[in-house]
Design a protein around this motif. Sequence first.
Motif, PDB file in Angstrom:
ATOM      1  N   LYS A  46      -3.686   1.305  12.286  1.00 21.85           N
ATOM      2  CA  LYS A  46      -3.331   0.176  13.147  1.00 21.85           C
ATOM      3  C   LYS A  46      -3.740  -0.946  12.237  1.00 21.85           C
ATOM      4  N   THR A  47      -4.817  -1.143  11.474  1.00 23.47           N
ATOM      5  CA  THR A  47      -5.062  -2.314  10.963  1.00 23.47           C
ATOM      6  C   THR A  47      -4.231  -2.640   9.885  1.00 23.47           C
ATOM      7  N   THR A  48      -3.774  -1.500   9.149  1.00 23.26           N
ATOM      8  CA  THR A  48      -2.892  -1.566   7.915  1.00 23.26           C
ATOM      9  C   THR A  48      -1.384  -2.284   8.568  1.00 23.26           C
ATOM     10  N   LEU A  49      -1.119  -1.731   9.731  1.00 18.66           N
ATOM     11  CA  LEU A  49       0.109  -2.212  10.302  1.00 18.66           C
ATOM     12  C   LEU A  49       0.143  -3.591  10.592  1.00 18.66           C
ATOM     13  N   VAL A  50      -1.060  -4.119  11.280  1.00 22.27           N
ATOM     14  CA  VAL A  50      -1.218  -5.357  11.407  1.00 22.27           C
ATOM     15  C   VAL A  50      -0.936  -6.314  10.210  1.00 22.27           C
ATOM     16  N   LEU A  51      -1.845  -6.090   9.197  1.00 22.63           N
ATOM     17  CA  LEU A  51      -1.986  -6.816   7.969  1.00 22.63           C
ATOM     18  C   LEU A  51      -0.616  -6.651   7.342  1.00 22.63           C
ATOM     19  N   HIS A  52       0.455  -6.093   7.676  1.00 25.51           N
ATOM     20  CA  HIS A  52       1.817  -6.167   7.321  1.00 25.51           C
ATOM     21  C   HIS A  52       2.632  -7.365   7.936  1.00 25.51           C
ATOM     22  N   ASN A  54       1.498  -9.998   8.689  1.00 23.99           N
ATOM     23  CA  ASN A  54       1.415 -11.736   8.054  1.00 23.99           C
ATOM     24  C   ASN A  54       1.380 -11.638   6.717  1.00 23.99           C
ATOM     25  N   GLY A  55       1.778 -10.506   6.058  1.00 22.03           N
ATOM     26  CA  GLY A  55       2.103 -10.412   4.629  1.00 22.03           C
ATOM     27  C   GLY A  55       0.688 -10.407   3.701  1.00 22.03           C
ATOM     28  N   ILE A  56      -0.355 -10.019   4.358  1.00 23.77           N
ATOM     29  CA  ILE A  56      -1.601  -9.468   3.614  1.00 23.77           C
ATOM     30  C   ILE A  56      -1.216  -8.296   2.983  1.00 23.77           C
ATOM     31  N   HIS A  57      -0.706  -7.365   3.506  1.00 24.52           N
ATOM     32  CA  HIS A  57      -0.412  -6.185   2.557  1.00 24.52           C
ATOM     33  C   HIS A  57       1.217  -6.361   2.329  1.00 24.52           C
ATOM     34  N   GLN A  58       1.272  -6.071   0.980  1.00 23.36           N
ATOM     35  CA  GLN A  58       2.764  -6.195   0.580  1.00 23.36           C
ATOM     36  C   GLN A  58       3.507  -5.006   1.206  1.00 23.36           C
ATOM     37  N   THR A  59       4.750  -5.306   1.562  1.00 21.16           N
ATOM     38  CA  THR A  59       5.581  -4.140   2.100  1.00 21.16           C
ATOM     39  C   THR A  59       6.163  -3.298   0.802  1.00 21.16           C
ATOM     40  N   MET A  60       5.677  -2.044   0.819  1.00 22.04           N
ATOM     41  CA  MET A  60       6.288  -1.247  -0.129  1.00 22.04           C
ATOM     42  C   MET A  60       7.778  -0.398   0.186  1.00 22.04           C
ATOM     43  N   GLN A  61       7.720   0.009   1.315  1.00 23.47           N
ATOM     44  CA  GLN A  61       8.930   0.841   1.820  1.00 23.47           C
ATOM     45  C   GLN A  61       8.977   0.035   3.370  1.00 23.47           C
ATOM     46  N   ALA A  67      10.241 -13.093  14.538  1.00 20.46           N
ATOM     47  CA  ALA A  67      11.096 -13.903  15.009  1.00 20.46           C
ATOM     48  C   ALA A  67      12.472 -14.096  13.896  1.00 20.46           C
ATOM     49  N   GLY A  68      12.839 -12.857  13.534  1.00 20.07           N
ATOM     50  CA  GLY A  68      14.017 -12.909  12.793  1.00 20.07           C
ATOM     51  C   GLY A  68      13.720 -13.045  11.288  1.00 20.07           C
ATOM     52  N   GLU A  69      12.616 -13.581  10.822  1.00 17.62           N
ATOM     53  CA  GLU A  69      12.462 -14.071   9.428  1.00 17.62           C
ATOM     54  C   GLU A  69      11.738 -12.737   8.824  1.00 17.62           C
ATOM     55  N   LYS A  70      12.122 -12.486   7.719  1.00 23.22           N
ATOM     56  CA  LYS A  70      11.488 -11.397   6.806  1.00 23.22           C
ATOM     57  C   LYS A  70      10.320 -11.655   6.105  1.00 23.22           C
ATOM     58  N   VAL A  71       9.451 -10.793   6.373  1.00 28.37           N
ATOM     59  CA  VAL A  71       8.033 -10.920   5.536  1.00 28.37           C
ATOM     60  C   VAL A  71       8.208 -10.750   4.179  1.00 28.37           C
ATOM     61  N   ASP A  72       8.230 -11.645   3.352  1.00 23.54           N
ATOM     62  CA  ASP A  72       8.262 -11.224   1.869  1.00 23.54           C
ATOM     63  C   ASP A  72       6.977 -11.865   1.438  1.00 23.54           C
ATOM     64  N   SER A  73       6.156 -11.013   1.012  1.00 22.44           N
ATOM     65  CA  SER A  73       4.833 -11.384   0.193  1.00 22.44           C
ATOM     66  C   SER A  73       4.753 -12.014  -1.099  1.00 22.44           C
TER      67      SER A  73
END
Length: 248
Positions: A46-52, A54-61, A67-73
């Motif tokens: 759950k926490t890992t999911l939440v931290l994605h 706002n970009g705290i965790h970098q998206t691996m896959q 709101a339509g904007e891609k999170v790009d760490s």
Amino acid sequence: MSNHPSLLINNLAFAYPDGNQALYGVNLRVEKGERVALLGPNGAGKTTLVLHMNGIHQTMQGEVFIAGEKVDSKNKDSIRNIRSKVGIVFQDPDDQLFMPTVGEDVAFGPYNMGVRGDELEAVVDYALKLVGMSEFKDRPPHHLSFGQRRRVAVATVLAMKPEILVMDEPSSNLDPASRRELADILRSLDVTIVMVTHDLPYAHELCERAVILSGGIIVADDRTESILKNEKLLGAHRLELPVGFTLS
């Protein structure tokens, strides 16, 4: 932009550097204005999911859109923008309150986004009013009760006028009166809410929809009432209603 969901997660997978896989292809869509409870046992991701979100965790896959904007760490401007849209209120308000007064704590985020003068003052007053803490503006946060500090922590996030308010265990350590006051505040807010909680009655009270994350995947996504009535499902994922709690 308004027709975009507040949150869209496509096939999100994530493993920590030690090889521990926390998420295995999560898909989730949360519409604007929805209030969704994120349930699951400890270690479910759950926490890992939440931290994605706002970009705290970098998206691996996979992909995460706010709101339509891609999170790009990797993009600093994007992350700055995303973090103004996703406000996370942590379980311990003392992780968020560090300025000499309540007002300065609430002003901190908008100030860093370039808001100044009368506009900044108005934003602070607006956020404190939403959580019923206006009269405490000049008080040091550490002079407040735990419940009051949690409300100020919510105000620090609301001052950023976020798209999504993420609450991590919002009812933990609250006495019954503080718990009720916070519930009333959360119900009154015109914002999308994702609530991470083990408190199933609180989830039932505040969120029409619930999602169970277990073993890094979403195993249930339904009306909160339907999920809470499914004893077998709850039991399989180490979730329990308190003794004596009945669903009306």
